[in-house]
Design an enzyme around this catalytic site. Structure first.
Site, PDB file in Angstrom:
ATOM      1  N   ASP A 169      -4.128  -5.100   6.229  1.00 51.04           N
ATOM      2  CA  ASP A 169      -5.038  -5.490   4.708  1.00 51.04           C
ATOM      3  C   ASP A 169      -4.058  -6.259   4.620  1.00 51.04           C
ATOM      4  O   ASP A 169      -2.265  -6.009   4.385  1.00 51.04           O
ATOM      5  CB  ASP A 169      -5.503  -4.891   3.878  1.00 51.04           C
ATOM      6  CG  ASP A 169      -5.437  -5.423   2.410  1.00 51.04           C
ATOM      7  OD1 ASP A 169      -6.591  -6.662   2.831  1.00 51.04           O
ATOM      8  OD2 ASP A 169      -5.473  -4.762   1.485  1.00 51.04           O
ATOM      9  N   SER A 218       1.180  -0.506  -0.159  1.00 53.90           N
ATOM     10  CA  SER A 218       0.308  -0.285  -0.455  1.00 53.90           C
ATOM     11  C   SER A 218       0.851   1.396  -0.178  1.00 53.90           C
ATOM     12  O   SER A 218       1.502   1.594  -1.017  1.00 53.90           O
ATOM     13  CB  SER A 218      -1.193   0.217   1.152  1.00 53.90           C
ATOM     14  OG  SER A 218      -1.900   0.866   1.254  1.00 53.90           O
ATOM     15  N   HIS A 231      -2.403  -0.884  -3.253  1.00 49.39           N
ATOM     16  CA  HIS A 231      -3.518  -0.718  -3.152  1.00 49.39           C
ATOM     17  C   HIS A 231      -3.821   0.913  -3.900  1.00 49.39           C
ATOM     18  O   HIS A 231      -3.090   2.075  -3.427  1.00 49.39           O
ATOM     19  CB  HIS A 231      -4.164   0.008  -1.235  1.00 49.39           C
ATOM     20  CG  HIS A 231      -4.584  -1.397  -0.998  1.00 49.39           C
ATOM     21  ND1 HIS A 231      -3.877  -0.957   0.620  1.00 49.39           N
ATOM     22  CD2 HIS A 231      -4.665  -2.246  -0.770  1.00 49.39           C
ATOM     23  CE1 HIS A 231      -4.642  -2.433   1.396  1.00 49.39           C
ATOM     24  NE2 HIS A 231      -4.872  -2.329  -0.017  1.00 49.39           N
TER      25      HIS A 231
END
Length: 352
Positions: free
Chosen positions: A293, A171, A197
């Protein structure tokens, strides 16, 4: 600091950010010239930056910032093809993340995206800017219209079936990490699937940029794309990507669905599907990023017999996702980013 030529954006974004007790907007200005004057008096911890502005564009301003005093920058870009291409330049120049905005309905959109904006600023505030890498190597131009492109996809794919799959999730700070990692891999690297992401439209530009500078192939994944050696597939923004098996082939499935861990694409979705259909024939890497995540999905991969690796704190831009994976006992190894390309190739040779 907010830098945007739209008075509405500045007003609404300032109101949203000031609602959070952990954030103080010290100034909201219309363009980089005003910003530089203000920064001579007080330098911000984080800058929310528009790309297309009068007098000086956002990318030029960003490069000046990174040369003088590297500072976390969140790009606020329009959801257009042109905006996506320019945003990739900004990420390459050192920006840490992206917040998208539409051309119309700005006020309502920003209100709806309040939590995303706030989370992006908080994540940026934690960024270790010493790990933001500007590109050091010249872009390698590779001919792509030769013999290889003339071979029918089915014929080349069947002769190059990958037995091993590398699954990567990242991310905040991941765009720079992936650029470093994928540029270091040779063409005989195993097949790679990646969740970064990133909003829709931006992943295609990101993949195209990586493809232009890497020896391996890089592309935005499409439904039922084969996972092939020497090829990295980037999950499209706004969709989940799952790994599946069809005979001796690994394919990716691109699906819609609800957000998972506040993200779409979600790293957990990729990792869990990889654990289920590839098991010990896969290896999982969780890289720099905010939040958790991927932690549970990486644990599923480990439990299925796959080697799992988390990026170490020192080399992360934001030590969030790897930290959560380590805390969960999901990481079999912890490595600095510089050693991860070698680890991928070591894994490939061990499996041969």
């Amino acid at each position: 600091m907010i830098v945007d030529d739209s008075a509405i954006v500045r007003q609404v974004m300032q109101a949203i950010l000031n609602k959070d007790p952990g954030i103080e907007v010290i100034s909201a200005v219309a363009d980089p010239i005003f910003a530089m004057n203000r920064m001579a008096i007080q330098w911000p911890d984080v800058i929310v930056l528009d790309i297309e502005m009068p007098r000086m564009d956002g990318v030029t301003f960003l490069r000046k910032i990174m040369a003088e005093r590297p500072t976390p920058v969140v790009i606020c870009s329009t959801l257009t093809d042109k905006g996506a291409e320019t945003t990739m330049q900004a990420l390459s120049a050192g920006a840490v993340s992206i917040v998208t905005k539409p051309k119309i309905g700005l006020k309502d959109f920003i209100q709806d995206a309040a939590s995303d904006i706030t989370n992006a600023v908080k994540a940026a505030a934690k960024a270790n800017m010493s790990n933001i890498r500007a590109p050091k190597a010249a872009v390698k131009v590779r001919e792509k219209n030769g013999v290889e492109s003339l071979i029918p996809c089915g014929a080349s794919a069947m002769s190059k079936t990958t037995e091993h799959v590398v699954a990567i999730g990242t991310s905040t700070g991941g765009t720079q990490a992936l650029e470093f990692l994928l540029k270091a891999l040779p063409t005989n690297a195993p097949g790679i699937v990646v969740v970064q992401h990133m909003p829709e439209k931006f992943t295609a530009s990101f993949a195209e940029r990586l493809d232009s500078i890497c020896d391996i192939r890089v592309s935005e994944a499409r439904h039922n794309d084969r996972v092939l050696p020497g090829h990295a597939l980037i999950a499209p923004g706004g969709k989940h990507m799952m790994l599946k098996r069809s005979g001796a082939q690994y394919l990716v499935e691109i699906i819609d669905g609800p957000l998972v861990n506040r993200h779409k694409p979600s790293v957990d979705v990729l990792f869990r599907s990889t654990a289920k259909c590839a098991g010990k024939n896969a290896v999982g890497f969780i890289l720099t990023g905010m939040g958790d995540d991927g932690a549970r999905g990486l644990k599923d991969m480990l439990d299925a017999g796959a080697p799992t690796i988390a990026q170490d704190e020192k080399s992360c831009v934001v030590f969030g996702m790897p930290k959560e994976a380590i805390a969960l006992g999901a990481a079999g190894k912890i490595l600095p980013l510089a050693q991860i390309p070698q680890e991928i190739m070591r894994y490939a040779h061990l499996k041969d």
